[in-house]
Design an enzyme around this catalytic site. Structure first.
Site, PDB file in Angstrom:
ATOM      1  N   ASN A   8      43.896  59.050  18.545  1.00 25.31           N
ATOM      2  CA  ASN A   8      43.985  58.671  17.124  1.00 25.31           C
ATOM      3  C   ASN A   8      42.599  58.645  16.479  1.00 25.31           C
ATOM      4  O   ASN A   8      42.420  59.101  15.348  1.00 25.31           O
ATOM      5  CB  ASN A   8      44.651  57.296  16.972  1.00 25.31           C
ATOM      6  CG  ASN A   8      46.160  57.395  16.940  1.00 25.31           C
ATOM      7  OD1 ASN A   8      46.738  57.923  16.004  1.00 25.31           O
ATOM      8  ND2 ASN A   8      46.808  56.895  17.989  1.00 25.31           N
ATOM      9  N   LYS A  85      43.063  44.923  22.437  1.00 24.68           N
ATOM     10  CA  LYS A  85      42.786  43.491  22.561  1.00 24.68           C
ATOM     11  C   LYS A  85      42.983  42.830  21.210  1.00 24.68           C
ATOM     12  O   LYS A  85      42.743  43.471  20.178  1.00 24.68           O
ATOM     13  CB  LYS A  85      41.312  43.316  22.960  1.00 24.68           C
ATOM     14  CG  LYS A  85      41.096  42.537  24.227  1.00 24.68           C
ATOM     15  CD  LYS A  85      39.631  42.476  24.550  1.00 24.68           C
ATOM     16  CE  LYS A  85      39.066  41.065  24.493  1.00 24.68           C
ATOM     17  NZ  LYS A  85      39.744  40.052  25.256  1.00 24.68           N
ATOM     18  N   ASN A 101      45.852  48.762  11.503  1.00 24.47           N
ATOM     19  CA  ASN A 101      46.215  49.028  12.898  1.00 24.47           C
ATOM     20  C   ASN A 101      47.361  50.023  12.929  1.00 24.47           C
ATOM     21  O   ASN A 101      48.124  50.120  11.964  1.00 24.47           O
ATOM     22  CB  ASN A 101      46.640  47.728  13.584  1.00 24.47           C
ATOM     23  CG  ASN A 101      46.963  47.931  15.058  1.00 24.47           C
ATOM     24  OD1 ASN A 101      46.217  48.623  15.772  1.00 24.47           O
ATOM     25  ND2 ASN A 101      48.057  47.365  15.521  1.00 24.47           N
ATOM     26  N   HIS A 103      50.689  51.086  15.353  1.00 23.76           N
ATOM     27  CA  HIS A 103      51.520  50.571  16.443  1.00 23.76           C
ATOM     28  C   HIS A 103      52.630  51.582  16.719  1.00 23.76           C
ATOM     29  O   HIS A 103      53.240  52.097  15.778  1.00 23.76           O
ATOM     30  CB  HIS A 103      52.107  49.209  16.022  1.00 23.76           C
ATOM     31  CG  HIS A 103      52.882  48.554  17.117  1.00 23.76           C
ATOM     32  ND1 HIS A 103      52.288  47.860  18.140  1.00 23.76           N
ATOM     33  CD2 HIS A 103      54.218  48.514  17.374  1.00 23.76           C
ATOM     34  CE1 HIS A 103      53.214  47.409  18.968  1.00 23.76           C
ATOM     35  NE2 HIS A 103      54.394  47.790  18.525  1.00 23.76           N
ATOM     36  N   ASP A 144      50.778  42.123  15.035  1.00 22.81           N
ATOM     37  CA  ASP A 144      51.785  43.109  14.582  1.00 22.81           C
ATOM     38  C   ASP A 144      52.645  42.616  13.421  1.00 22.81           C
ATOM     39  O   ASP A 144      53.730  43.159  13.173  1.00 22.81           O
ATOM     40  CB  ASP A 144      52.699  43.560  15.747  1.00 22.81           C
ATOM     41  CG  ASP A 144      51.937  44.279  16.844  1.00 22.81           C
ATOM     42  OD1 ASP A 144      50.900  44.887  16.536  1.00 22.81           O
ATOM     43  OD2 ASP A 144      52.376  44.228  18.008  1.00 22.81           O
TER      44      ASP A 144
HETATM   45  C1  GRF Z   1      48.750  54.658  20.301  1.00 19.30           C
HETATM   46  O1  GRF Z   1      50.059  54.877  20.720  1.00 19.30           O
HETATM   47  C2  GRF Z   1      48.695  53.534  19.310  1.00 19.30           C
HETATM   48  O2  GRF Z   1      49.854  53.419  18.531  1.00 19.30           O
HETATM   49  C3  GRF Z   1      48.559  52.328  20.184  1.00 19.30           C
HETATM   50  O3  GRF Z   1      47.736  52.751  21.238  1.00 19.30           O
HETATM   51  C4  GRF Z   1      47.858  54.152  21.433  1.00 19.30           C
HETATM   52  C5  GRF Z   1      46.480  54.716  21.389  1.00 19.30           C
HETATM   53  O4  GRF Z   1      46.420  56.069  21.772  1.00 19.30           O
HETATM   54  N1  GRF Z   1      48.072  51.193  19.441  1.00 19.30           N
HETATM   55  P1  GRF Z   1      45.048  56.850  21.617  1.00 19.30           P
HETATM   56  O5  GRF Z   1      44.005  56.096  22.408  1.00 19.30           O
HETATM   57  O6  GRF Z   1      44.723  56.932  20.173  1.00 19.30           O
HETATM   58  O7  GRF Z   1      45.310  58.206  22.215  1.00 19.30           O
END
Ligand code: GRF
Length: 188
Positions: A8, A85, A101, A103, A144
């Site tokens: 991400n 965390k 964030n 999720h 969340d």
């Molecule tokens: C993703 O699925 C995100 O929704 C969650 O942690 C994962 C992170 O994946 N919070 P990456 O490290 O971005 O590949």
């Protein structure tokens, strides 16, 4: 901020590089000194800060190390991209409505304690849900539970394993996050 593979994080940086998102990534904070996100940041020349319970065993030093980074860069938004965390409350209070964030579920379903990583997708499959997805939300003191900014849905297919479903959701995350950052920043 990120803890894991950093896909991400990389997706956002790439959109900035392509000119789709008018932003600058000032730094990466990670609690994991040996993660993909840190490697990506280094490859892009983005300053990295490793701040964890190991690097800063004293809770007060841990919190002030984080606040020091915020003070140094004075950012508009703090983006959690797979940061595994809970953020110290002092950070959340320091940047109200400015921390986002992502999720990997359709919140409010499968959020909060215990719902992280593959466990989210295991729970979705165990419940025989027919759809899942990703949510971008504001970070509040309750995990969340902050205001939902955007969601993307995917189908859950009969033969899905948690890993297959996770990959389908993650693909959506990469497209959802930068667009949501762009839309949200435009309103500020
Ligand atoms: C993703 O699925 C995100 O929704 C969650 O942690 C994962 C992170 O994946 N919070 P990456 O490290 O971005 O590949």
């Amino acid at each position: 901020m990120a803890s894991g593979g950093g896909s991400n994080f990389k997706a956002i940086i790439d959109r900035i590089g392509e000119g789709d998102l008018d932003a600058q990534c000032k730094f990466l904070i990670s609690n994991n000194g040996n993660c993909g996100a840190m490697e990506h940041a280094r490859a892009y020349g983005i300053p990295v800060y490793h701040i964890s319970g190991k690097t800063h065993p004293d809770p007060a030093a841990y919190e002030s190390a984080m606040l020091d980074v915020l003070n140094l860069y004075n950012v508009d938004l703090l983006i959690l991209a797979g940061y595994m965390k809970a953020l110290p409350v002092c950070m959340i209070q320091r940047m109200p409505n400015r921390i986002l964030n992502i999720h990997p579920s359709l919140l409010p379903k499968y959020g909060g304690k215990g719902f992280w990583g593959i466990h989210v997708h295991e729970a979705v499959i165990a419940a025989h849900d027919t759809e899942s997805g990703a949510t971008v939300h504001l970070v509040s003191e309750e995990i969340d539970k902050g205001r939902i900014l955007a969601q993307a849905k995917v189908p859950v297919l009969p033969d899905d394993t948690p890993e297959v479903l996770a990959a389908r959701v993650l693909e959506q995350e990469h497209n959802l996050y930068w667009k949501t950052i762009k839309e949200y920043a435009a309103q500020l």
